[in-house]
Design a protein around this motif. Structure first.
Motif, PDB file in Angstrom:
ATOM      1  N   ALA A 547       4.745  11.765 -21.544  1.00 32.30           N
ATOM      2  CA  ALA A 547       5.751  12.070 -20.530  1.00 32.30           C
ATOM      3  C   ALA A 547       6.097  10.837 -19.708  1.00 32.30           C
ATOM      4  O   ALA A 547       7.259  10.579 -19.390  1.00 32.30           O
ATOM      5  N   GLU A 548       5.071  10.069 -19.343  1.00 34.11           N
ATOM      6  CA  GLU A 548       5.344   8.856 -18.558  1.00 34.11           C
ATOM      7  C   GLU A 548       6.130   7.841 -19.374  1.00 34.11           C
ATOM      8  O   GLU A 548       7.036   7.182 -18.861  1.00 34.11           O
ATOM      9  N   ALA A 549       5.792   7.715 -20.665  1.00 35.98           N
ATOM     10  CA  ALA A 549       6.527   6.778 -21.520  1.00 35.98           C
ATOM     11  C   ALA A 549       7.974   7.226 -21.692  1.00 35.98           C
ATOM     12  O   ALA A 549       8.898   6.410 -21.655  1.00 35.98           O
ATOM     13  N   ALA A 550       8.176   8.524 -21.861  1.00 34.92           N
ATOM     14  CA  ALA A 550       9.537   9.023 -22.004  1.00 34.92           C
ATOM     15  C   ALA A 550      10.324   8.852 -20.722  1.00 34.92           C
ATOM     16  O   ALA A 550      11.510   8.534 -20.739  1.00 34.92           O
ATOM     17  N   HIS A 551       9.666   9.079 -19.579  1.00 35.50           N
ATOM     18  CA  HIS A 551      10.356   8.909 -18.304  1.00 35.50           C
ATOM     19  C   HIS A 551      10.744   7.453 -18.070  1.00 35.50           C
ATOM     20  O   HIS A 551      11.816   7.147 -17.556  1.00 35.50           O
ATOM     21  N   ALA A 552       9.860   6.544 -18.490  1.00 32.73           N
ATOM     22  CA  ALA A 552      10.167   5.117 -18.307  1.00 32.73           C
ATOM     23  C   ALA A 552      11.318   4.671 -19.194  1.00 32.73           C
ATOM     24  O   ALA A 552      12.124   3.819 -18.800  1.00 32.73           O
ATOM     25  N   SER A 553      11.417   5.249 -20.384  1.00 30.33           N
ATOM     26  CA  SER A 553      12.492   4.851 -21.303  1.00 30.33           C
ATOM     27  C   SER A 553      13.768   5.638 -21.093  1.00 30.33           C
ATOM     28  O   SER A 553      14.784   5.344 -21.723  1.00 30.33           O
ATOM     29  N   GLY A 554      13.720   6.667 -20.271  1.00 27.16           N
ATOM     30  CA  GLY A 554      14.920   7.470 -20.036  1.00 27.16           C
ATOM     31  C   GLY A 554      15.143   8.543 -21.056  1.00 27.16           C
ATOM     32  O   GLY A 554      16.149   9.250 -21.003  1.00 27.16           O
ATOM     33  N   ALA A 555      14.231   8.703 -22.031  1.00 28.95           N
ATOM     34  CA  ALA A 555      14.380   9.725 -23.063  1.00 28.95           C
ATOM     35  C   ALA A 555      13.689  10.997 -22.614  1.00 28.95           C
ATOM     36  O   ALA A 555      12.975  11.040 -21.618  1.00 28.95           O
ATOM     37  N   ALA A 556      13.923  12.071 -23.386  1.00 26.94           N
ATOM     38  CA  ALA A 556      13.303  13.354 -23.080  1.00 26.94           C
ATOM     39  C   ALA A 556      11.851  13.333 -23.509  1.00 26.94           C
ATOM     40  O   ALA A 556      11.486  12.751 -24.526  1.00 26.94           O
ATOM     41  N   ALA A 557      11.014  13.988 -22.718  1.00 23.21           N
ATOM     42  CA  ALA A 557       9.603  14.073 -23.064  1.00 23.21           C
ATOM     43  C   ALA A 557       9.403  15.020 -24.227  1.00 23.21           C
ATOM     44  O   ALA A 557      10.155  15.966 -24.388  1.00 23.21           O
ATOM     45  N   PRO A 558       8.392  14.767 -25.056  1.00 26.53           N
ATOM     46  CA  PRO A 558       8.120  15.706 -26.152  1.00 26.53           C
ATOM     47  C   PRO A 558       7.769  17.084 -25.619  1.00 26.53           C
ATOM     48  O   PRO A 558       7.350  17.245 -24.474  1.00 26.53           O
ATOM     49  N   ARG A 559       7.945  18.084 -26.459  1.00 25.12           N
ATOM     50  CA  ARG A 559       7.644  19.450 -26.055  1.00 25.12           C
ATOM     51  C   ARG A 559       6.177  19.600 -25.662  1.00 25.12           C
ATOM     52  O   ARG A 559       5.835  20.347 -24.754  1.00 25.12           O
ATOM     53  N   SER A 560       5.292  18.881 -26.380  1.00 27.80           N
ATOM     54  CA  SER A 560       3.872  18.968 -26.047  1.00 27.80           C
ATOM     55  C   SER A 560       3.607  18.475 -24.643  1.00 27.80           C
ATOM     56  O   SER A 560       2.749  18.985 -23.937  1.00 27.80           O
ATOM     57  N   ALA A 561       4.385  17.454 -24.211  1.00 25.66           N
ATOM     58  CA  ALA A 561       4.202  16.948 -22.862  1.00 25.66           C
ATOM     59  C   ALA A 561       4.735  17.916 -21.823  1.00 25.66           C
ATOM     60  O   ALA A 561       4.268  17.966 -20.704  1.00 25.66           O
ATOM     61  N   ARG A 562       5.730  18.706 -22.183  1.00 26.78           N
ATOM     62  CA  ARG A 562       6.308  19.651 -21.226  1.00 26.78           C
ATOM     63  C   ARG A 562       5.473  20.912 -21.107  1.00 26.78           C
ATOM     64  O   ARG A 562       5.507  21.593 -20.093  1.00 26.78           O
ATOM     65  N   THR A 563       4.769  21.276 -22.174  1.00 28.88           N
ATOM     66  CA  THR A 563       4.054  22.545 -22.181  1.00 28.88           C
ATOM     67  C   THR A 563       2.555  22.385 -21.963  1.00 28.88           C
ATOM     68  O   THR A 563       1.890  23.352 -21.636  1.00 28.88           O
ATOM     69  N   ALA A 564       2.012  21.191 -22.193  1.00 29.15           N
ATOM     70  CA  ALA A 564       0.570  21.018 -22.050  1.00 29.15           C
ATOM     71  C   ALA A 564       0.169  21.118 -20.588  1.00 29.15           C
ATOM     72  O   ALA A 564       0.922  20.752 -19.682  1.00 29.15           O
ATOM     73  N   LYS A 565      -1.043  21.603 -20.308  1.00 25.80           N
ATOM     74  CA  LYS A 565      -1.546  21.698 -18.953  1.00 25.80           C
ATOM     75  C   LYS A 565      -1.888  20.304 -18.455  1.00 25.80           C
ATOM     76  O   LYS A 565      -2.430  19.481 -19.188  1.00 25.80           O
ATOM     77  N   PRO A 566      -1.606  19.984 -17.191  1.00 30.02           N
ATOM     78  CA  PRO A 566      -1.926  18.656 -16.677  1.00 30.02           C
ATOM     79  C   PRO A 566      -3.432  18.449 -16.591  1.00 30.02           C
ATOM     80  O   PRO A 566      -4.203  19.401 -16.466  1.00 30.02           O
ATOM     81  N   ALA A 567      -3.827  17.200 -16.684  1.00 30.15           N
ATOM     82  CA  ALA A 567      -5.244  16.878 -16.570  1.00 30.15           C
ATOM     83  C   ALA A 567      -5.724  17.192 -15.158  1.00 30.15           C
ATOM     84  O   ALA A 567      -4.954  17.257 -14.208  1.00 30.15           O
ATOM     85  N   ALA A 568      -7.020  17.387 -15.036  1.00 33.43           N
ATOM     86  CA  ALA A 568      -7.591  17.752 -13.751  1.00 33.43           C
ATOM     87  C   ALA A 568      -7.336  16.647 -12.735  1.00 33.43           C
ATOM     88  O   ALA A 568      -7.521  15.467 -12.999  1.00 33.43           O
ATOM     89  N   GLY A 569      -6.905  17.046 -11.510  1.00 32.83           N
ATOM     90  CA  GLY A 569      -6.664  16.091 -10.437  1.00 32.83           C
ATOM     91  C   GLY A 569      -5.309  15.451 -10.474  1.00 32.83           C
ATOM     92  O   GLY A 569      -4.976  14.664  -9.605  1.00 32.83           O
ATOM     93  N   LYS A 570      -4.468  15.744 -11.459  1.00 32.97           N
ATOM     94  CA  LYS A 570      -3.145  15.150 -11.558  1.00 32.97           C
ATOM     95  C   LYS A 570      -2.099  16.247 -11.476  1.00 32.97           C
ATOM     96  O   LYS A 570      -2.165  17.209 -12.221  1.00 32.97           O
ATOM     97  N   ALA A 571      -1.172  16.086 -10.583  1.00 27.71           N
ATOM     98  CA  ALA A 571      -0.103  17.075 -10.452  1.00 27.71           C
ATOM     99  C   ALA A 571       0.991  16.767 -11.462  1.00 27.71           C
ATOM    100  O   ALA A 571       1.225  15.611 -11.817  1.00 27.71           O
ATOM    101  N   PRO A 572       1.640  17.782 -11.978  1.00 23.42           N
ATOM    102  CA  PRO A 572       2.722  17.537 -12.944  1.00 23.42           C
ATOM    103  C   PRO A 572       3.875  16.815 -12.282  1.00 23.42           C
ATOM    104  O   PRO A 572       4.142  16.995 -11.088  1.00 23.42           O
ATOM    105  N   PRO A 573       4.578  15.959 -13.032  1.00 25.21           N
ATOM    106  CA  PRO A 573       5.696  15.221 -12.432  1.00 25.21           C
ATOM    107  C   PRO A 573       6.821  16.176 -12.041  1.00 25.21           C
ATOM    108  O   PRO A 573       7.098  17.151 -12.722  1.00 25.21           O
ATOM    109  N   ILE A 574       7.429  15.864 -10.886  1.00 24.81           N
ATOM    110  CA  ILE A 574       8.550  16.660 -10.395  1.00 24.81           C
ATOM    111  C   ILE A 574       9.838  15.979 -10.858  1.00 24.81           C
ATOM    112  O   ILE A 574      10.091  14.819 -10.520  1.00 24.81           O
ATOM    113  N   LEU A 575      10.625  16.692 -11.635  1.00 26.75           N
ATOM    114  CA  LEU A 575      11.849  16.130 -12.198  1.00 26.75           C
ATOM    115  C   LEU A 575      13.050  16.709 -11.486  1.00 26.75           C
ATOM    116  O   LEU A 575      13.086  17.908 -11.168  1.00 26.75           O
TER     117      LEU A 575
END
Length: 818
Positions: A547-575
């Motif tokens: 997701a971070e790589a896609a956000h940096a390049s301006g492309a859409a994040a993969p579906r796995s990045a959109r649906t996967a649960k965030p790691a502990a202690g990290k909030a999901p990015p607000i788009l």
């Protein structure tokens, strides 16, 4: 092969090896060289249809009769022959019979072979003319034989709408010829053949065809006025005329016989077939299928449809199994590369009670046909293996499957059997056919058939969850839960492909909940939970990185990045909404971005376009506190203007530019092996293809089983849709026009106008998920005023005074009630 003799013997210097009518034949060096070249080409590639046709043409022109006969027989042993080649061959054989170099039985046998390949009225007429020639009126045996052939010809061609009348006429002429020479016979004996002619007229007048009017006139001239069944015949003829009128538009669409075999002709035939199927006349459907297959003999889906149609109508009638097996035999001769046809042919022969030798011969032909897809070859093997399984011959079954594995390994080196169809059948067959004592050895020995799965798990397929799941299911059915549990314990730490390890561990826990006790379930959790947690953390970390790589390049994040649960202690990015829109569009395989206008063009266009007719005008000034003052009178005028102009067209300059029409088909239920080449082959007869877009799973990079196929013409799209429900690589695919989303009434107009104000009157992009649909002009919509002060909403009923600020409203709300 037509190259038994060296071509040097056919040169001009040694031309005495070939004779015709007792004389020597001189062959030019040019012809001899052409024949030698054609023979060499056929020796390297004996399955070259055009090469056979060219070789026959050269040999026939040179008059080499012996070589010509060998060449034709060699070609016919490999391919069904078209009408032109057959008529040429039959003409030469009839001439040989008349010259005394061929027997009547030889010519009759050749005609019998000719009528089996394709439906051809001309070939039947050639056969009828030959067999009826020289038959005398007193030879009852010969007359009976000829009438039998005529009846067979009528069965095959009488329902041919445009040419069937020619066979009827030939039959009547034969019967009339038997009557004409008998002038010396009594009147009573001469009336019997005349009655046969009238009976043929009655039969033909009840059949709809293109020449019904002329046939009726002939019947009247032949004595129809005195026919005792005249009223009955006229009623049947009237019904036939109505039926003919229903079919005339379809006949006009396919044109005359001999029309170019293009996509328009195929579409016309497919529409005609749908009409006949709805009518439900089996004989007419069969005749029409024969007509279309004579024009498109190598279109494999037509053979599949035809044979499936015959099976659906005739499967329970044991006396017509020969018709079904004959249709499959012709289908495999025309399309030998289609494994599904071979599979169905073997199963049809098995169902019809064919001998083992016949099944073995067909199976050998299927393997020699070089079917290009591994899964199709496996289906052929399983069809033949099913025959031995039903006979409960385990040793022959094992021998067959062992040889089949070697054949598959040789033909498809490096390809894996992801379907696991062959090992599944093999293991199940061994488990079912083994002796009961062996099958009951649950604890002391291996389960019968387990060695098949053991070989699979030790192969590269052992890194896939599906192989382990199938093996565990087999052991659960035939070996018991304890052996299945041992397999889970054996594979739970194996790093399987495509996230298979996590799914297999979850399957293990479900298994223990169904078949285990509390202790075994706790032990399974002890081993599975740490691995599942580790896999979940790793998946979340990968998704976050993507997701971070896609956000940096301006492309859409993969579906796995959109649906996967965030790691502990990290909030999901607000788009923001724009980022969400861009990602949805990038993940949509059917999205096409619009061309952006230059800033100067956008500014020029914005000046000429009026504001959105549904958007309320706001006051130019607001109060200092941020409140929004609304001109209620102007808003009412807008609404009244909308109601007055509802249903009227806007001026041409204000209309949105209509996008160019596209002819896109939506295709789903595709097998995993289907790619761009397979779809291009399927739609090869549907005109040009502009683009093919597959639905791709971003995580696995594999097809989701659907695609969008854009054709260059509307005719190509219609022809493609005619292939709907076709059995394609083992699945009945769905094909339909890809309809763009239509705007629905009742949606609110967006709160914000588009940037620049230049797109307010444009129709929304049907592929833009964020575009707001425009409501129909007849729908009355109130302006949105979510932040409108109460004084403005009340309009003329509000108390006069300056607009109130937020502070004023706060004071009013907090003011204590008296």
């Amino acid at each position: 092969m037509p190259n038994d003799e060296p071509m040097a013997e056919a040169s001009s210097s040694q031309s005495d090896s070939e004779e015709s009518d007792g004389g020597e034949i001189d062959i030019s060096e040019q012809d001899a060289s052409a024949i030698m070249t054609a023979e060499a080409a056929l020796e390297s590639n004996p399955y070259d249809y055009e090469g056979h046709a060219n070789y026959i043409s050269h040999v026939r022109r040179c008059g080499l009769q012996a070589k010509l006969k060998d060449a034709r027989e060699a070609m016919h042993s490999l391919f069904p022959l078209g009408e032109g080649i057959w008529l040429e061959w039959l003409k030469d054989e009839v001439a040989a019979f008349e010259s005394g170099s061929a027997t009547r039985e030889d010519v009759t046998r050749l005609h019998e072979l000719a009528v089996q390949d394709y439906l051809s009225v001309n070939i039947w007429l050639s056969y009828l003319a030959f067999i009826s020639s020289g038959v005398q009126s007193g030879d009852s045996a010969a007359i009976s034989e000829v009438r039998d052939v005529f009846e067979r010809a009528l069965t095959a061609t009488s329902l041919h709408f445009s040419q069937g009348a020619r066979v009827w006429a030939a039959y009547r002429q034969f019967e009339a010829r038997l009557v004409a020479p008998q002038e010396e016979t009594s009147t009573a004996s001469a009336q019997q053949p005349t009655e046969k002619v009238l009976a043929l007229f009655r039969r033909q007048l009840a059949v709809p065809h293109a020449h019904s009017g002329a046939t009726l006139a002939e019947w009247e001239h032949a004595g129809g006025a005195e026919d005792p069944r005249r009223k009955e015949v006229l009623a049947a003829h009237e019904a036939a005329m109505r039926s003919a009128g229903e079919r005339e538009p379809f006949e006009a669409a396919i044109g005359e016989e001999g029309a170019a075999a293009d996509i328009q002709l195929l579409g016309g035939y497919m529409s005609y077939l749908e009409f006949e199927k709805k009518k439900g006349d089996l004989a007419r459907c069969q005749c029409l299928y024969e007509r279309v297959l004579a024009v498109f003999p190598v279109t494999h889906f037509l053979w599949l449809q035809y044979c499936s149609f015959l099976e659906s109508r005739l499967l329970r009638q044991q006396d017509v199994n020969r018709l079904i097996t004959s249709a499959y035999a012709r289908a495999t001769r025309n399309c030998p590369w289609v494994g599904q046809l071979w599979e169905r042919r073997i199963r049809a022969l098995h169902r019809a009670g064919a001998a083992e030798g016949e099944l073995a011969a067909v199976y050998g032909e299927a393997l020699a046909a070089h079917v290009p897809v591994r899964e199709d070859v496996v289906r052929v093997v399983l069809a033949y293996a099913h025959y031995f399984k039903c006979k409960k011959e385990l040793s022959q079954l094992q021998s067959l499957l062992t040889e089949a594995e070697k054949h598959l390994e040789t033909r498809f080196q490096g390809e894996l059997d992801h379907s696991l169809a062959l090992p599944t059948f093999w293991a199940e067959a061994e488990a079912q056919l083994s002796e009961p004592a062996a099958a009951g050895e649950e604890h002391s020995g291996a389960t019968p058939g387990w060695q098949v799965w053991e070989a699979v798990l030790r192969s590269p397929l052992g890194w896939r969850r599906r192989a382990w799941a199938a093996a565990i299911s087999f052991e659960l059915r035939h070996g018991g839960p304890e052996k299945a549990r041992k397999l889970y314990q054996r594979c739970h730490r194996r790093k399987l492909e495509d996230g298979g390890q996590a799914r297999l561990l979850q399957d293990w826990l479900v298994f223990e909940g169904l078949f285990g006790d509390a202790q075994s379930y706790a032990e399974a959790c002890t081993q599975a939970d740490p691995i599942l947690s580790e896999l979940a953390s790793a998946a979340a970390a990968r998704a976050q990185a993507d997701a971070e790589a896609a956000h940096a390049s301006g492309a859409a994040a993969p579906r796995s990045a959109r649906t996967a649960k965030p790691a502990a202690g990290k909030a999901p990015p607000i788009l923001d909404p724009e980022e969400q829109k861009a990602r949805r569009q990038a993940a949509d395989p059917n999205f096409k971005p619009r061309e952006k206008r230059a800033p100067s063009e956008a500014a020029a266009g914005d000046e000429t376009k009026p504001p959105h007719p549904k958007r309320p005008r706001q006051a130019e000034q607001g109060n200092a506190e941020g409140g929004i003052a609304v001109d209620v009178a102007s808003a009412k005028e807008d609404i009244q203007s909308d109601s007055r102009t509802a249903g009227k067209e806007a001026p041409l300059a204000e209309k949105a530019t209509e996008p160019a029409p596209t002819f896109t088909a939506f295709v789903k239920h595709l097998a995993p092996v289907v790619g761009r080449e397979q779809l291009e082959e399927l739609f090869s007869g549907c005109g040009g293809i502009a683009e093919i877009r597959f639905g791709i799973n971003p995580s696995t990079k594999k097809s989701k089983g659907f695609a969008y196929v854009e054709f260059k013409t509307e005719a190509g799209l219609k022809a493609a849709c005619a292939l709907d429900r076709t059995d394609f690589h083992g699945k009945h695919i769905f094909i339909a026009p890809s309809n763009k989303p239509k705007p629905s009434a009742g949606h609110d107009v967006p709160d914000k106008a588009p940037a620049g104000g230049g797109r307010a009157n444009q129709a929304p992009d049907p592929l833009d998920a964020e575009a707001a649909p425009v409501a129909p002009a007849s729908t009355t919509m109130k302006p949105r005023a979510a932040f409108m002060p109460r004084a403005a909403r009340l309009g003329s009923q509000a108390k006069p005074g300056p607009p109130k600020s937020n502070s004023d409203f706060r004071a009013m709300l907090l003011e204590p009630k008296t």
